[in-house]
Design an enzyme around this catalytic site. Sequence first.
Site, mmCIF file in Angstrom:
data_model
loop_
_atom_site.group_PDB
_atom_site.id
_atom_site.type_symbol
_atom_site.label_atom_id
_atom_site.label_comp_id
_atom_site.label_asym_id
_atom_site.label_seq_id
_atom_site.Cartn_x
_atom_site.Cartn_y
_atom_site.Cartn_z
ATOM 1 N N GLN A 185 102.011 44.218 -60.163
ATOM 2 C CA GLN A 185 102.478 42.842 -59.908
ATOM 3 C C GLN A 185 101.477 41.809 -60.420
ATOM 4 O OE1 GLN A 185 101.958 45.260 -57.701
ATOM 5 N NE2 GLN A 185 100.894 44.554 -55.856
ATOM 6 N N ASN A 208 94.125 51.006 -61.673
ATOM 7 C CA ASN A 208 94.735 52.312 -61.379
ATOM 8 C C ASN A 208 95.926 52.581 -62.312
ATOM 9 O OD1 ASN A 208 96.897 50.809 -60.451
ATOM 10 N ND2 ASN A 208 96.442 51.104 -58.279
ATOM 11 N N SER A 231 86.673 58.598 -67.339
ATOM 12 C CA SER A 231 85.396 58.248 -67.950
ATOM 13 C C SER A 231 84.609 59.516 -68.292
ATOM 14 C CB SER A 231 84.661 57.427 -66.887
ATOM 15 O OG SER A 231 83.452 56.955 -67.343
ATOM 16 N N GLN A 253 77.951 60.312 -63.458
ATOM 17 C CA GLN A 253 79.279 60.238 -64.064
ATOM 18 C C GLN A 253 80.317 60.904 -63.172
ATOM 19 O OE1 GLN A 253 79.991 58.531 -66.748
ATOM 20 N NE2 GLN A 253 82.090 58.973 -66.273
ATOM 21 N N HIS A 256 82.227 59.220 -60.169
ATOM 22 C CA HIS A 256 83.217 58.165 -60.408
ATOM 23 C C HIS A 256 84.618 58.585 -60.020
ATOM 24 C CE1 HIS A 256 81.604 54.622 -62.246
ATOM 25 N NE2 HIS A 256 80.898 55.279 -63.130
ATOM 26 N N GLU A 321 82.579 58.393 -74.363
ATOM 27 C CA GLU A 321 82.419 57.008 -73.920
ATOM 28 C C GLU A 321 80.918 56.672 -73.863
ATOM 29 O OE1 GLU A 321 83.770 56.550 -69.934
ATOM 30 O OE2 GLU A 321 83.564 54.364 -69.951
ATOM 31 N N HIS A 322 80.149 57.527 -73.181
ATOM 32 C CA HIS A 322 78.698 57.354 -73.112
ATOM 33 C C HIS A 322 78.036 58.559 -73.757
ATOM 34 C CE1 HIS A 322 80.460 55.612 -69.368
ATOM 35 N NE2 HIS A 322 79.671 54.596 -69.646
ATOM 36 N N ASP A 355 75.283 50.531 -67.279
ATOM 37 C CA ASP A 355 76.366 50.079 -66.407
ATOM 38 C C ASP A 355 76.097 48.702 -65.823
ATOM 39 O OD1 ASP A 355 77.838 52.320 -66.804
ATOM 40 O OD2 ASP A 355 77.227 53.323 -64.950
ATOM 41 N N GLU A 409 110.142 43.232 -105.362
ATOM 42 C CA GLU A 409 110.531 43.440 -103.965
ATOM 43 C C GLU A 409 111.875 42.760 -103.655
ATOM 44 O OE1 GLU A 409 107.238 42.572 -101.306
ATOM 45 O OE2 GLU A 409 105.957 44.062 -102.276
ATOM 46 N N HIS A 414 111.252 33.949 -102.450
ATOM 47 C CA HIS A 414 109.810 33.886 -102.670
ATOM 48 C C HIS A 414 109.518 33.436 -104.105
ATOM 49 C CE1 HIS A 414 109.714 36.060 -98.931
ATOM 50 N NE2 HIS A 414 108.399 36.165 -98.937
#
Lengths: 426, 426
Positions: A185, A208, A231, A253, A256, A321-322, A355, A409, A414
């Site tokens: 929402q 999420n 992650s 890590q 998480h 990612e890391h 971080d 074309e 054009h």
Amino acid sequence: MKMISAIEFRNEKESRKSQTNDLEFDKIVLSIIEEVRSKGDNALRAYTEQFDGVLLDDIIVSDEEIDEAYSLVSTAFLASLKKAEQRITVYHEEQKERSWFVQQEKGILLGQQVTPIERVGIYVPGGKASYPSTVLMNAIPAKIAGVSHLAMTTPPQSDGKVNPHVLVAARETGVDAVYKVGGAQAIAALAYGTESVRKVMKITGPGNAFVARAKKWVFGEVAIDMIAGPSEVCVLADDKADARFVAADLLAQAEHDERAAALCVTTSESFAEKLAAEVMRQLDELDRVEIASRSIEDFGRVIVAESKAEALEIVNKIAPEHLQIMVENPMELLPFIRNAGAIFLGEYSPEALGDYMAGPNHTLPTSGTAAFSSPLGVYDFMKRSSIIHYSEQAFREVADDIVLLAEAERLTGHANSIRIRKGVFE
Amino acid sequence: MKMISAIEFRNEKESRKSQTNDLEFDKIVLSIIEEVRSKGDNALRAYTEQFDGVLLDDIIVSDEEIDEAYSLVSTAFLASLKKAEQRITVYHEEQKERSWFVQQEKGILLGQQVTPIERVGIYVPGGKASYPSTVLMNAIPAKIAGVSHLAMTTPPQSDGKVNPHVLVAARETGVDAVYKVGGAQAIAALAYGTESVRKVMKITGPGNAFVARAKKWVFGEVAIDMIAGPSEVCVLADDKADARFVAADLLAQAEHDERAAALCVTTSESFAEKLAAEVMRQLDELDRVEIASRSIEDFGRVIVAESKAEALEIVNKIAPEHLQIMVENPMELLPFIRNAGAIFLGEYSPEALGDYMAGPNHTLPTSGTAAFSSPLGVYDFMKRSSIIHYSEQAFREVADDIVLLAEAERLTGHANSIRIRKGVFE
């Protein structure tokens, strides 16, 4: 923690399922979006009651509530937050892009104008934890880019208020409006606008499954940053690395998310053994031991490579990612890294530094998407316009070529727009 | 062609429906994607027979077919194509981004490494027309970025071959593989790979509704450029502008698509009247008169603004894909333009110039998305990695702040990874 070979890792990776397309879930997400589009604030209030158990009075957080937040956080927190803000600002200032122009002969001027996106919304997750660092990492680059209206939306706590750490971070970074709305929402409200929520042009920030899916659906209507998956960290280590440090980083890590992946690639089997034992030893010390155990069990791996070349190949395939490079001369390996969100060099550059405090953004491409995308940055809050100016003479020198290509074309309109300027078409 | 006021235009714009979410159509697109994922080349052959009426032998275009294509295009075409290629290359070279590093005191090195995306796929529409310019505008920036495997996919003609103009453009720009597949099945093949089609990390290029929707679905699995909607031009003109030129430019846009929008914003009512009459006069000269008439009727508008300020406000609200500024001193208005894909200045810089020859990319954000996105460019084929190196001393100076912030977010594993390096946690 499991020790496996490069080949075993490749096979495991193949079998890890990529994004699933669940149209039933999409129907729910789309119904929320449509409801917000048609009923505005009333829909936001109804969903907030349903999902967050809160009867909202005002959707917008008042100045008084933000003032109050300052009295609820510690002085030490505020000082550390300001220190982080300052360091993140210094780094991101370097990313600012400039407009440019080039002249070409006979009166041609070409260029690229860079301008801020006018209105942007940041999503900040709520729930049990609070993420002031998410506010810093999204708001600072947006403000440096020059975004004129920066909104933030986050679900309310059970008492109907927003976490004070998050509110303080919002004011410190110059966020212009904070809304007490979460989930799909909130994304719909930012994308289409309601009585209280101003429509924005871009939405950034993690969330999420509802948030991620809603972002996918409103993409096109507005821009979005990326759709974050689980992650991961990958540590590239040799036998000189301190197994205690590496283990602590893998666990940082793992805590998480149960689906987070903590990986180490090494050419040293003895190091791998030490590390696996060390991870199990430190695991018990964590508050979030259950989440971390699950993550280590399912996705934590020490991959023993045959050679340095194989180790580098695995890292580039993972596109982590890391990436932490914890070998004797980490800088030497940098030229071989093609795919990674952020690269941490040496034993005093752990992921947790990045971080919060190092300066670069912590919003990074997850789940292998570093092969094709970038950290969040100032560039994500700006857009470019091409600039084209031709003199009559310069125009005449390319006019016939344009006519020829347009006709190949089959676009006579054009071609006519060129001919009429040459005086060969009335 | 309708003349309306700024207010009337705003009301019309409100009522234009934004993207519709049609889950029934999505089901079809998703079933195609799943089929290609599970059956590979066999699925591609089946869909190509069904949708293009062609029984494919090889999915990959052979070198011989490309050699043959050179004998099927005119020398003049090849010369103009090379000229366009050269000019597009010169402009795009300016866009190349560089890695950078900054040092900070006490042994901190921060930076951003810029690397090419390894494998990219370009979609080129087929059907009755052929679009060699699409090949140039996608392949040139990709190759400048350093993409090592550049694939192209396009539906076959009814004779089972690919249009020779397109094939010549592909070889000239260094495309590494050309596939004879179109539609959602082509997007799925690029995103997931089949026996013949190599999986890529990013897909760019325009396409029909199936292609656009498939791109939306595979987004996340791979990167995509943008989801193009109907194209538009907006001419900002004063009473000094040549109505014949402006009319020709509006029609060049209108012939693209029935849903294309040709707009002119002016403060001069007398110019507006002249222009409306001129558009109707030139309309009959077009090959694609039916498409253009429909577009002009439904979406072609001359908007008469009360003042220069109002005119500029309307332009920024429209955020046009193509903006032509045809006033006495066009450069003076540039600082007021916030949202536009490409800005064409002066009477000898028509949109058609930018479509083929000017140098900047013709793949531009459509339908108002210029408010939050940019022209296709070299930057779309590169990605960034953050670089972080801290010395032990530099680390120690921020260690306590990190611990404090991590604990405010209840992430003890993060805090531990810092403490263990300080020697205060075993």
